[in-house]
Design a protein around this motif. Structure first.
Motif, PDB file in Angstrom:
ATOM      1  N   PRO A   1     -20.343  40.759 129.802  1.00 29.87           N
ATOM      2  CA  PRO A   1     -19.739  41.250 128.548  1.00 29.87           C
ATOM      3  C   PRO A   1     -18.234  41.071 128.430  1.00 29.87           C
ATOM      4  CG  PRO A   1     -21.409  42.776 129.310  1.00 29.87           C
ATOM      5  CD  PRO A   1     -21.237  41.765 130.405  1.00 29.87           C
ATOM      6  N   ARG A   2     -17.495  41.381 129.480  1.00 33.14           N
ATOM      7  CA  ARG A   2     -16.044  41.282 129.376  1.00 33.14           C
ATOM      8  C   ARG A   2     -15.608  39.826 129.226  1.00 33.14           C
ATOM      9  NH1 ARG A   2     -12.226  45.185 131.047  1.00 33.14           N
ATOM     10  NH2 ARG A   2     -10.117  44.368 130.927  1.00 33.14           N
ATOM     11  N   GLN A   3     -16.207  38.947 130.011  1.00 29.51           N
ATOM     12  CA  GLN A   3     -15.858  37.528 129.913  1.00 29.51           C
ATOM     13  C   GLN A   3     -16.292  36.954 128.569  1.00 29.51           C
ATOM     14  OE1 GLN A   3     -17.386  35.361 133.267  1.00 29.51           O
ATOM     15  NE2 GLN A   3     -16.432  36.724 134.766  1.00 29.51           N
TER      16      GLN A   3
ATOM     17  N   LEU B   1     -18.624  41.624 114.539  1.00 23.69           N
ATOM     18  CA  LEU B   1     -19.010  40.856 115.726  1.00 23.69           C
ATOM     19  C   LEU B   1     -18.131  41.191 116.925  1.00 23.69           C
ATOM     20  CD1 LEU B   1     -20.475  38.609 117.269  1.00 23.69           C
ATOM     21  CD2 LEU B   1     -18.828  36.987 116.312  1.00 23.69           C
ATOM     22  N   LEU B   2     -16.815  41.051 116.749  1.00 21.43           N
ATOM     23  CA  LEU B   2     -15.911  41.301 117.871  1.00 21.43           C
ATOM     24  C   LEU B   2     -15.952  42.760 118.303  1.00 21.43           C
ATOM     25  CD1 LEU B   2     -12.831  39.113 116.880  1.00 21.43           C
ATOM     26  CD2 LEU B   2     -14.551  38.660 118.641  1.00 21.43           C
ATOM     27  N   LEU B   3     -16.086  43.669 117.334  1.00 17.38           N
ATOM     28  CA  LEU B   3     -16.147  45.084 117.694  1.00 17.38           C
ATOM     29  C   LEU B   3     -17.402  45.381 118.511  1.00 17.38           C
ATOM     30  CD1 LEU B   3     -14.722  47.787 117.429  1.00 17.38           C
ATOM     31  CD2 LEU B   3     -16.046  48.222 115.351  1.00 17.38           C
ATOM     32  N   ALA B   4     -18.515  44.741 118.163  1.00 14.34           N
ATOM     33  CA  ALA B   4     -19.752  44.928 118.932  1.00 14.34           C
ATOM     34  C   ALA B   4     -19.590  44.398 120.351  1.00 14.34           C
ATOM     35  CB  ALA B   4     -20.913  44.233 118.230  1.00 14.34           C
ATOM     36  N   LEU B   5     -18.973  43.217 120.486  1.00 16.63           N
ATOM     37  CA  LEU B   5     -18.730  42.667 121.826  1.00 16.63           C
ATOM     38  C   LEU B   5     -17.770  43.550 122.617  1.00 16.63           C
ATOM     39  CD1 LEU B   5     -18.403  38.854 121.012  1.00 16.63           C
ATOM     40  CD2 LEU B   5     -20.316  40.005 122.139  1.00 16.63           C
ATOM     41  N   TRP B   6     -16.755  44.095 121.930  1.00 18.78           N
ATOM     42  CA  TRP B   6     -15.792  44.998 122.580  1.00 18.78           C
ATOM     43  C   TRP B   6     -16.500  46.240 123.116  1.00 18.78           C
ATOM     44  CZ3 TRP B   6     -14.244  50.025 121.380  1.00 18.78           C
ATOM     45  CH2 TRP B   6     -13.076  50.483 122.011  1.00 18.78           C
ATOM     46  N   GLU B   7     -17.408  46.823 122.324  1.00 15.85           N
ATOM     47  CA  GLU B   7     -18.139  48.015 122.748  1.00 15.85           C
ATOM     48  C   GLU B   7     -19.013  47.722 123.962  1.00 15.85           C
ATOM     49  OE1 GLU B   7     -20.132  49.038 119.148  1.00 15.85           O
ATOM     50  OE2 GLU B   7     -18.509  50.357 118.444  1.00 15.85           O
ATOM     51  N   LEU B   8     -19.648  46.551 123.974  1.00 17.21           N
ATOM     52  CA  LEU B   8     -20.462  46.169 125.129  1.00 17.21           C
ATOM     53  C   LEU B   8     -19.598  45.997 126.372  1.00 17.21           C
ATOM     54  CD1 LEU B   8     -22.882  43.563 123.493  1.00 17.21           C
ATOM     55  CD2 LEU B   8     -23.488  45.831 124.355  1.00 17.21           C
TER      56      LEU B   8
ATOM     57  N   GLN C   1     -14.949  57.741 127.650  1.00 13.17           N
ATOM     58  CA  GLN C   1     -14.994  58.926 126.795  1.00 13.17           C
ATOM     59  C   GLN C   1     -15.924  58.749 125.609  1.00 13.17           C
ATOM     60  OE1 GLN C   1     -11.225  60.647 125.776  1.00 13.17           O
ATOM     61  NE2 GLN C   1     -10.338  60.218 127.775  1.00 13.17           N
ATOM     62  N   ALA C   2     -16.223  57.499 125.269  1.00 14.21           N
ATOM     63  CA  ALA C   2     -17.161  57.245 124.177  1.00 14.21           C
ATOM     64  C   ALA C   2     -18.497  57.918 124.446  1.00 14.21           C
ATOM     65  CB  ALA C   2     -17.348  55.743 123.991  1.00 14.21           C
ATOM     66  N   LEU C   3     -18.815  58.111 125.716  1.00 16.10           N
ATOM     67  CA  LEU C   3     -20.060  58.774 126.098  1.00 16.10           C
ATOM     68  C   LEU C   3     -20.144  60.176 125.506  1.00 16.10           C
ATOM     69  CD1 LEU C   3     -22.549  58.453 128.100  1.00 16.10           C
ATOM     70  CD2 LEU C   3     -21.160  59.743 129.720  1.00 16.10           C
ATOM     71  N   LEU C   4     -19.016  60.890 125.455  1.00 23.34           N
ATOM     72  CA  LEU C   4     -19.003  62.266 124.960  1.00 23.34           C
ATOM     73  C   LEU C   4     -18.798  62.348 123.460  1.00 23.34           C
ATOM     74  CD1 LEU C   4     -16.846  64.053 127.702  1.00 23.34           C
ATOM     75  CD2 LEU C   4     -19.324  63.726 127.618  1.00 23.34           C
ATOM     76  N   LEU C   5     -18.458  61.221 122.820  1.00 22.35           N
ATOM     77  CA  LEU C   5     -18.150  61.228 121.399  1.00 22.35           C
ATOM     78  C   LEU C   5     -19.281  60.680 120.538  1.00 22.35           C
ATOM     79  CD1 LEU C   5     -14.475  59.900 121.610  1.00 22.35           C
ATOM     80  CD2 LEU C   5     -15.235  62.282 121.535  1.00 22.35           C
ATOM     81  N   ALA C   6     -20.314  60.145 121.176  1.00 17.88           N
ATOM     82  CA  ALA C   6     -21.425  59.554 120.433  1.00 17.88           C
ATOM     83  C   ALA C   6     -22.238  60.628 119.720  1.00 17.88           C
ATOM     84  CB  ALA C   6     -22.319  58.764 121.390  1.00 17.88           C
ATOM     85  N   GLU C   7     -23.023  60.206 118.727  1.00 20.07           N
ATOM     86  CA  GLU C   7     -23.869  61.149 117.977  1.00 20.07           C
ATOM     87  C   GLU C   7     -24.850  61.862 118.885  1.00 20.07           C
ATOM     88  OE1 GLU C   7     -25.972  60.003 114.468  1.00 20.07           O
ATOM     89  OE2 GLU C   7     -24.208  59.082 113.573  1.00 20.07           O
TER      90      GLU C   7
END
Length: 280
Positions: free
Chosen positions: A14-16, A74-81, A149-155
């Motif tokens: 994902p990062r690459q 697209l880029l935001l989805a790749l960034w999240e992954l 921290q996204a783990l604690l902020l998700a729905e």
């Protein structure tokens, strides 16, 4: 079943893949880093670090790039992954990170440092720096830690409880402004419906987890595992008898901690004290 054939030949990491996509889009657009910075904003060195895989950037930067390149989402989805990818952490944490992502509830006890999911960038940077992390790896590891921290902020965020030894809150950062920002962040996160913060005062005395940071993770099936960490190593406890012994010690720590309301007041007093100190 034969292995899946790679169609595009692009990276499966994902990062690459995120960095690769950034380079490809800019190349197709035919602009330099300096031209990109002039149109989109931010410093060209920031985009260079992102394209080299040394930085993931912020969601604001990524959204601006999505708009500029005409790739909505697209880029935001790749960034999240890339942010959620456990392979960007050191090997011994990868199994833990996978279990953390699947947890429906988490219970934590901190002896010396704040848990990663509650750290501000300033706190994470100083902690990782004094831990001996190489300068060239620092930005990536700070982003990876703060991204958790996204783990604690998700729905569907898990329920999270942390018990902070008073010593954690009595050990400020070198920069007073960064320390105040961290305390304010604790207050903010403590007001979330899925986050409970308690403080274990010095007056509680010695307890069974005095020198051990511990995190319990319970999955949807009800199975609980424990991650036990010292300053030098971490161990995943999965055998039920060992987990039960740790849970008993944790329960005794929780019984001796201040209530969530008293803990909010304690953190508020720490913030008042920090606000009275002059900035350097």
């Amino acid at each position: 079943m034969p292995p899946r054939r790679v169609i595009t030949g692009r990276s499966q990491e994902p990062r690459q893949r995120f960095a690769e996509e950034l380079r490809l889009l800019r190349s197709e657009k035919g602009v330099s880093l300096r031209e990109l910075a002039r149109v989109v904003g931010w410093d060209p060195s920031q985009f260079g670090k992102m394209e080299n895989g040394h930085s993931l950037g912020s969601p604001e930067i990524v959204q601006a790039l999505d708009q500029y390149y005409g790739t909505p989402g697209l880029l935001l989805a790749l960034w999240e992954l890339a942010m959620a990818d456990p392979t960007q952490f050191r090997e011994r944490y990868r199994r833990y990170m996978s279990l953390e992502a699947e947890a429906v509830s988490m219970w934590h006890y901190a002896t010396c440092n704040l848990p990663g999911v509650l750290q501000t960038p300033g706190y994470a940077r100083e902690l990782l720096s004094v831990g001996g992390l190489r300068a060239e790896d620092l930005d990536a590891q700070v982003e990876a830690r703060v991204g958790r921290q996204a783990l604690l902020l998700a729905e569907d965020a898990p329920q999270f409880r942390t018990i902070l030894s008073e010593g954690v809150l009595r050990t400020p950062l070198q920069e007073p402004g960064q320390w105040r920002a961290q305390l304010q962040h604790l207050q903010l996160m403590g007001n979330r419906h899925n986050v409970t913060i308690q403080v274990l005062p010095f007056s509680a005395g010695l307890l069974g987890l005095t020198n051990t940071d511990t995190m319990f993770l319970r999955d949807a099936s009800g199975q609980t595992v424990a991650w036990v960490e010292t300053g030098y190593s971490g161990e995943l406890a999965q055998e039920s008898a060992a987990v039960e012994r740790l849970q008993l010690r944790y329960d005794r720590v929780r019984d001796s901690a201040l209530s969530p309301g008293e803990s909010r007041q304690f953190i508020g007093r720490m913030l008042e004290e920090a606000s009275c100190e002059p900035s350097t």
